[in-house]
Motif scaffolding. Structure first.
Motif, mmCIF file in Angstrom:
data_model
loop_
_atom_site.group_PDB
_atom_site.id
_atom_site.type_symbol
_atom_site.label_atom_id
_atom_site.label_comp_id
_atom_site.label_asym_id
_atom_site.label_seq_id
_atom_site.Cartn_x
_atom_site.Cartn_y
_atom_site.Cartn_z
ATOM 1 N N LEU A 129 4.332 7.251 4.320
ATOM 2 C CA LEU A 129 4.760 5.972 4.633
ATOM 3 C C LEU A 129 5.814 4.971 4.516
ATOM 4 N N MET A 130 6.462 5.196 4.403
ATOM 5 C CA MET A 130 8.262 4.298 4.038
ATOM 6 C C MET A 130 8.772 3.326 4.827
ATOM 7 N N VAL A 131 9.110 2.048 4.811
ATOM 8 C CA VAL A 131 9.651 1.287 5.259
ATOM 9 C C VAL A 131 10.994 0.783 4.927
ATOM 10 N N ARG A 132 11.766 0.929 5.936
ATOM 11 C CA ARG A 132 13.298 0.548 5.714
ATOM 12 C C ARG A 132 13.908 -0.809 5.607
ATOM 13 N N ALA B 9 1.079 -1.298 -0.329
ATOM 14 C CA ALA B 9 -0.030 -0.259 0.243
ATOM 15 C C ALA B 9 0.373 0.632 0.036
ATOM 16 N N VAL B 10 0.291 2.440 -1.081
ATOM 17 C CA VAL B 10 0.559 3.006 -0.472
ATOM 18 C C VAL B 10 0.044 3.950 0.587
ATOM 19 N N GLU C 215 11.063 0.524 1.148
ATOM 20 C CA GLU C 215 9.399 0.437 1.276
ATOM 21 C C GLU C 215 8.188 1.052 0.979
ATOM 22 N N ILE C 216 7.312 0.587 0.321
ATOM 23 C CA ILE C 216 5.670 0.722 1.098
ATOM 24 C C ILE C 216 5.594 -0.357 1.529
ATOM 25 N N ALA D 194 14.298 0.860 -5.015
ATOM 26 C CA ALA D 194 14.469 -0.710 -5.636
ATOM 27 C C ALA D 194 14.081 -1.840 -6.107
ATOM 28 N N GLN D 195 12.577 -1.594 -5.077
ATOM 29 C CA GLN D 195 12.358 -2.985 -5.218
ATOM 30 C C GLN D 195 10.944 -2.444 -6.451
ATOM 31 N N SER D 196 11.111 -2.835 -7.384
ATOM 32 C CA SER D 196 10.093 -2.782 -8.850
ATOM 33 C C SER D 196 8.217 -2.416 -8.254
ATOM 34 N N LEU D 197 8.138 -3.842 -7.146
ATOM 35 C CA LEU D 197 7.000 -3.742 -6.915
ATOM 36 C C LEU D 197 6.254 -2.780 -6.188
#
Length: 182
Positions: free
Chosen positions: A59-62, A49-50, A74-75, A164-167
């Motif tokens: 919100l992004m997660v590392r 999810a965005v 990433e999301i 970097a995560q294409s999805l």
């Protein structure tokens, strides 16, 4: 248009695991040619999810991604458990990974990570109005840092190839279109 679909003649499981299963198929092409060994990875379906907070931050997660050997921005998202509904899985993952609750979530795309070799697909959501209601509730091997970004900052991260995560890039693309940002 001619029929392009292959027929599976036989399948043999090489490995069965909780996160990935590998099988080898013998297939027949529409013109009769035989494909002796076609390897297929069976994965469970995923959600991501965005996620926009009440103050319009994404919100992004590392977290560390071992197969690639990288720390990835990433999301939020994860695996759909068993017969769990995708929207319920998304709400659960958001709460576990970020501590934020989202009541307003909308499915914006369904994509296949790699339809040539993998069976699964990913449900991508746009979640709005997130409110922090608890601390993270992470799985045993998860270490996740939650970060907040403005929409402009996320667009720049994408332009600078910092996600970097294409999805997850795909999910951001669909969300930015939905939000009128592209």
């Amino acid at each position: 248009m001619s029929d392009l679909k292959w027929t599976i003649c036989s399948s043999e499981y090489i490995h069965k695991g909780p996160w990935a299963t590998l099988r080898s198929d013998v297939c027949k092409m529409p013109d009769g040619r035989i494909v002796d060994q076609y390897y297929v990875l069976e994965y469970p379906n995923w959600v991501n999810a965005v996620a926009l907070t009440t103050d319009n931050k994404i919100l992004m997660v590392r977290q560390y991604r071992h197969a690639a050997g990288i720390v990835s921005l990433e999301i939020p998202g994860g695996v759909i458990d068993g017969d769990e509904e995708p929207a319920a899985a998304m709400r659960r993952e958001l709460l576990e990974e970020t501590g934020y609750q989202f009541d307003d979530i909308e499915l914006i795309s369904i994509v296949y990570p790699n339809p040539s070799t993998a069976t699964n697909h990913v449900y991508c959501y746009l979640a709005k109005g997130g409110i922090k209601v608890q601390e993270q509730d992470l799985d045993e091997h998860e270490e996740i840092i939650v970060e907040e970004y403005t929409i402009a900052e996320v667009k720049q991260l994408l332009a600078d190839n910092k996600i970097a995560q294409s999805l997850h890039c795909t999910g951001l693309f669909y969300a930015l279109i939905k939000l009128g940002e592209l």
